[in-house]
Design an enzyme around this catalytic site. Structure first.
Site, short mmCIF file in Angstrom:
data_model
loop_
_atom_site.label_atom_id
_atom_site.label_comp_id
_atom_site.label_asym_id
_atom_site.label_seq_id
_atom_site.Cartn_x
_atom_site.Cartn_y
_atom_site.Cartn_z
N HIS A 8 3.27 -13.69 -0.44
CA HIS A 8 2.72 -14.03 0.87
C HIS A 8 3.81 -14.52 1.80
O HIS A 8 4.77 -15.15 1.35
CB HIS A 8 1.63 -15.11 0.74
CG HIS A 8 0.74 -15.14 1.93
ND1 HIS A 8 1.02 -15.88 3.05
CD2 HIS A 8 -0.41 -14.46 2.18
CE1 HIS A 8 0.07 -15.67 3.94
NE2 HIS A 8 -0.81 -14.81 3.45
N ASP B 140 -5.91 -10.39 -1.40
CA ASP B 140 -6.27 -8.99 -1.61
C ASP B 140 -6.43 -8.59 -3.07
O ASP B 140 -7.16 -7.65 -3.39
CB ASP B 140 -5.21 -8.07 -0.97
CG ASP B 140 -5.41 -7.94 0.53
OD1 ASP B 140 -6.55 -8.11 0.99
OD2 ASP B 140 -4.41 -7.67 1.23
C1 LIG Z 1 -4.36 -10.46 3.38
C2 LIG Z 1 -2.92 -10.15 3.42
O1 LIG Z 1 -2.46 -9.50 4.30
S1 LIG Z 1 -2.00 -10.87 2.21
C3 LIG Z 1 -0.57 -9.80 2.08
C4 LIG Z 1 -0.94 -8.49 1.47
N1 LIG Z 1 0.24 -7.68 1.20
C5 LIG Z 1 0.64 -7.39 -0.06
O2 LIG Z 1 0.04 -7.79 -1.06
C6 LIG Z 1 1.85 -6.50 -0.18
C7 LIG Z 1 2.82 -6.99 -1.24
N2 LIG Z 1 3.49 -8.20 -0.79
C8 LIG Z 1 4.56 -8.14 0.08
O3 LIG Z 1 5.01 -7.06 0.46
C9 LIG Z 1 5.15 -9.44 0.57
O4 LIG Z 1 4.95 -10.48 -0.38
C10 LIG Z 1 4.56 -9.86 1.94
C11 LIG Z 1 4.66 -8.71 2.97
C12 LIG Z 1 3.10 -10.27 1.81
C13 LIG Z 1 5.36 -11.07 2.44
O5 LIG Z 1 6.67 -10.62 2.68
P1 LIG Z 1 7.88 -11.64 2.85
O6 LIG Z 1 7.46 -12.82 3.63
O7 LIG Z 1 9.02 -10.85 3.36
O8 LIG Z 1 8.12 -12.06 1.33
P2 LIG Z 1 9.12 -13.15 0.76
O9 LIG Z 1 10.17 -13.50 1.78
O10 LIG Z 1 8.31 -14.25 0.20
O11 LIG Z 1 9.81 -12.36 -0.44
C14 LIG Z 1 10.69 -13.04 -1.31
C15 LIG Z 1 11.19 -12.11 -2.38
O12 LIG Z 1 10.09 -11.74 -3.23
C16 LIG Z 1 9.95 -10.34 -3.28
N3 LIG Z 1 8.55 -10.01 -3.23
C17 LIG Z 1 7.64 -10.51 -2.36
N4 LIG Z 1 6.44 -9.95 -2.62
C18 LIG Z 1 6.62 -9.10 -3.66
C19 LIG Z 1 5.75 -8.25 -4.34
N5 LIG Z 1 4.47 -8.15 -4.00
N6 LIG Z 1 6.25 -7.52 -5.35
C20 LIG Z 1 7.54 -7.61 -5.70
N7 LIG Z 1 8.41 -8.41 -5.08
C21 LIG Z 1 7.95 -9.15 -4.05
C22 LIG Z 1 10.64 -9.84 -2.02
O13 LIG Z 1 11.06 -8.50 -2.13
C23 LIG Z 1 11.77 -10.80 -1.89
O14 LIG Z 1 12.79 -10.43 -2.79
P3 LIG Z 1 14.34 -10.46 -2.37
O15 LIG Z 1 14.61 -11.89 -2.01
O16 LIG Z 1 15.04 -9.96 -3.59
O17 LIG Z 1 14.45 -9.55 -1.19
O1 LIG Z 2 -1.29 -14.43 6.99
C1 LIG Z 2 -0.77 -13.36 6.63
O2 LIG Z 2 0.42 -13.04 6.86
C2 LIG Z 2 -1.57 -12.36 5.88
C3 LIG Z 2 -2.86 -12.86 5.38
O3 LIG Z 2 -2.96 -13.45 4.32
C4 LIG Z 2 -4.06 -12.65 6.20
O4 LIG Z 2 -3.94 -12.14 7.32
O5 LIG Z 2 -5.16 -12.98 5.73
#
Ligand SMILES: CC(=O)SCCNC(=O)CCNC(=O)[C@H](O)C(C)(C)COP(=O)(O)OP(=O)(O)OC[C@H]1O[C@@H](n2cnc3c(N)ncnc32)[C@H](O)[C@@H]1OP(=O)(O)O
Ligand SMILES: O=C([O-])CC(=O)C(=O)O
Length: 376
Positions: free
Chosen positions: A261, A312
């Site tokens: 997240h 999700d």
């Molecule tokens: C309701 C919603 O919208 S909730 C979000 C739904 N989205 C997802 O589930 C998609 C998968 N998750 C992701 O892509 C990301 O976690 C996001 C887009 C939600 C957040 O992205 P960011 O804020 O950039 O993540 P963050 O800075 O915490 O990442 C830290 C590290 O963990 C890794 N990481 C974060 N999420 C994941 C994941 N789901 N799987 C594998 N690695 C991950 C990143 O690649 C990063 O690694 P690095 O430092 O080697 O580059």
């Molecule tokens: O806040 C975010 O970046 C994504 C999320 O969890 C939502 O929109 O519910």
């Protein structure tokens, strides 16, 4: 779609982009409140219609207000003929989020928000009609049936399931939908809400703001993650297979959908709630695969990466157990988040200044335009 490259940019993380009285996210690392109420308390003791009223009208409704609100929404469920005609043109293999986007945009042509004094009426109409839009298209394009989009179901979630399955939802399923819609309703300055606010800041109309937000929610890094998680989980027939596959994906640095997240650091408070409903549904259908596979993925992700399931992840199995086709998962998110988006649009309008950040220029220095014969 073009290849995704990892960016060095911060994605505005940690930068305040404005004020809101609607929601706090990540307070104490893991909290979530809607106008001061803990989302877990709302999920335990209110209906989605009460939460919609809270977000849109400012307070939880009294019993009389709630009864009136439910009646009002029930009366707004029918679709205009011109919108039905458009939905009938959209092919069965279209993505349902594209159907939502088109449906919302078409509604804006037919029932345009002429001035901001109509904003609440326009939003109530969308709240009532979004389930009708998606199920009318789905049932027509997949089953060749022209459904009557009007039911007397009390809840938005029950109405949606009724239209989708052609019969009233069980109490358990209506309850799960209710909780799910509450959990997804609002989340501060997430990407789709920010999209809506940027659009609102130009003094654009409500349908444009919501149409833009739908497009933004569609992506797999945001709302589309519930579908993407389901597609991933379906590939594995037992927890050991899932564990091996996840380890391989992590090795290849693949993103695991439904984990991580942008704001929460240790957990997403919505996860524990939807996980328990998913467990109940698994028991109801006698599942011995999907839920255990999901739990193993959850364990492995925490053990290997300290990454936790976001809202999700367990939504995927919960929706699946209720017989909802995977491609309809993100449109359900739309039916719910509409309330948060619209509340933000109205808040932006109350105290507006056009949102227009700056950029760090990384292109060439100033240079003369060469005549065409000298280029190449
Ligand atoms: C309701 C919603 O919208 S909730 C979000 C739904 N989205 C997802 O589930 C998609 C998968 N998750 C992701 O892509 C990301 O976690 C996001 C887009 C939600 C957040 O992205 P960011 O804020 O950039 O993540 P963050 O800075 O915490 O990442 C830290 C590290 O963990 C890794 N990481 C974060 N999420 C994941 C994941 N789901 N799987 C594998 N690695 C991950 C990143 O690649 C990063 O690694 P690095 O430092 O080697 O580059
Ligand atoms: O806040 C975010 O970046 C994504 C999320 O969890 C939502 O929109 O519910």
């Amino acid at each position: 779609m073009s290849e995704v490259k990892k960016s060095a940019s911060t994605g505005l993380r940690g930068t305040s982009a404005g004020a809101t009285a609607l929601c706090t996210v990540g307070k104490e690392g893991a909290g979530l409140t809607y106008r001061g109420y803990d989302v877990r308390d709302l999920a335990a003791s209110t209906s989605f219609e009460e939460v919609a009223h809270l977000l849109l009208y400012g307070e939880l409704p009294t019993r009389t207000q709630l009864d009136g609100y439910i009646k009002r929404l029930q009366g707004l469920r029918d679709l205009p003929a011109a919108l039905k005609a458009v939905l009938e043109q959209i092919p069965a293999d279209a993505h349902p989020m594209d159907v939502m986007r088109t449906g919302c945009s078409m509604l804006g042509n037919l029932e345009t928000e002429a001035d901001f004094s109509q904003q609440l009426d326009v939003v109530d109409r969308m709240l009532a009609v979004f389930p009708s839009i998606i199920t009318y298209w789905y049932r027509y394009s997949h089953d060749g049936v022209r459904i009557d989009p009007v039911t007397d179901d009390v809840s938005v979630g029950g109405h949606f399931l009724h239209l989708l399955h052609g019969k009233p939802a069980s109490q358990l399923h209506a309850d799960v939908m209710n909780t799910s819609l509450i959990l997804y309703a609002e989340h501060e300055f997430n990407a789709s809400t920010f999209t809506a606010r940027v659009c609102a800041s130009t003094l654009s109309d409500m349908h444009s703001c919501i149409t833009g937000a739908i497009g933004s929610l569609r992506g797999p890094l945001h709302g589309g993650a519930n579908e993407a998680a389901m597609e991933m989980l379906e590939r594995w027939s037992d927890p050991d297979e899932a564990e091996q596959a996840i380890l391989g994906m992590l090795e290849r640095k693949d993103k695991i959908m439904g984990f991580g997240h942008a704001i929460y650091r240790t957990s997403d408070p919505r996860n524990a709630v939807i996980k328990e409903w998913s467990r109940k549904l698994a028991d109801e259908v006698g599942d011995t695969t999907l839920f255990p596979v999901s739990e193993r993925v959850d364990e492995v992700m925490w053990r290997e990466k300290k990454l936790f399931p976001n809202a999700d992840f367990y939504h995927a199995s919960a929706y699946h157990f209720m017989g909802i086709p995977t491609k309809l998962f993100t449109p359900i998110f739309v039916m719910s988040r509409l309330t948060g988006w619209a509340a933000h649009v109205m808040e932006q309008r109350e105290n507006n200044r056009i949102i227009r950040p700056s950029a760090d220029y990384t292109g060439p220095e100033l240079r003369p335009v060469p005549p065409i014969a000298e280029r190449g």
